[in-house]
Write a protein that holds these residues in place. Sequence first.
Motif: not given
Length: 241
Positions: A141-159
């Motif tokens: 949880v600590a490692l997952h919540s540490a970064p600020t994640y850029p949105v690279y792309a939208l896909g797979s399903h709407p949103g």
Amino acid sequence: MSTTTTPRTARKTSAAKSAPPKPAASISLLGTTALLFEAPGELELASQKRIWALARETQAWPEFRESVPGMNNLMLTFVRPPRSTSALEELEARLHKAWDAAVELPIEGRLIELPVVYGGEGGPHMADVIAHTGLSAEEIVALHSAPTYPVYALGSHPGYCYLGGMDPRIATPRRKVPVLSIPGGAVSIGGAQTGVSASAGPSGWNTIGSTAMSFFDPTQDPPVLLQPGDMIRFRVERIVK
């Protein structure tokens, strides 16, 4: 009379090795209705920003109806298919030239903070990530919540947004047997990436938590919450064991 000679610097006997050629982008047809442009090299933010720039430029080309950025690639749908092989080759050459000239597009998106409940019923695969990484739930949880994640792309399903920047220490292979349905708001890890499901549906990723944030609403304009260039930060609401 004796003479002395100054020794000369030894000549290089082998020619300097030339730099290896840069890998070329790949272009392939998607049936008769679209092209897929795939950028060379590893997936990284700098390359993705050039994909955004190429998408913006080609959106104005009369040959294309739509330019849709993906992860290190760009899908371009035709207004009408090229009428000959030579016309297609000319279009591909223009794309290669545009890619070579593309510079990173610095989109200044919004920062969205998502409260996440990790583990428990909303994170049924946390134990699998623990088993694969050898880390505790708290460390994951600590490692997952540490970064600020850029949105690279939208896909797979709407949103749905593909995010970059996850810590490689929590990378976990996709599931051998996909789950038939996960709820909207599921926070998951698939390989070296993380993402948040925008609606209920099947998934091969490992769900480690959930958020109540809504990512897709067809009654809104635009109907999707996030766009490429936006940023996500996961805020730990609590960890359930």
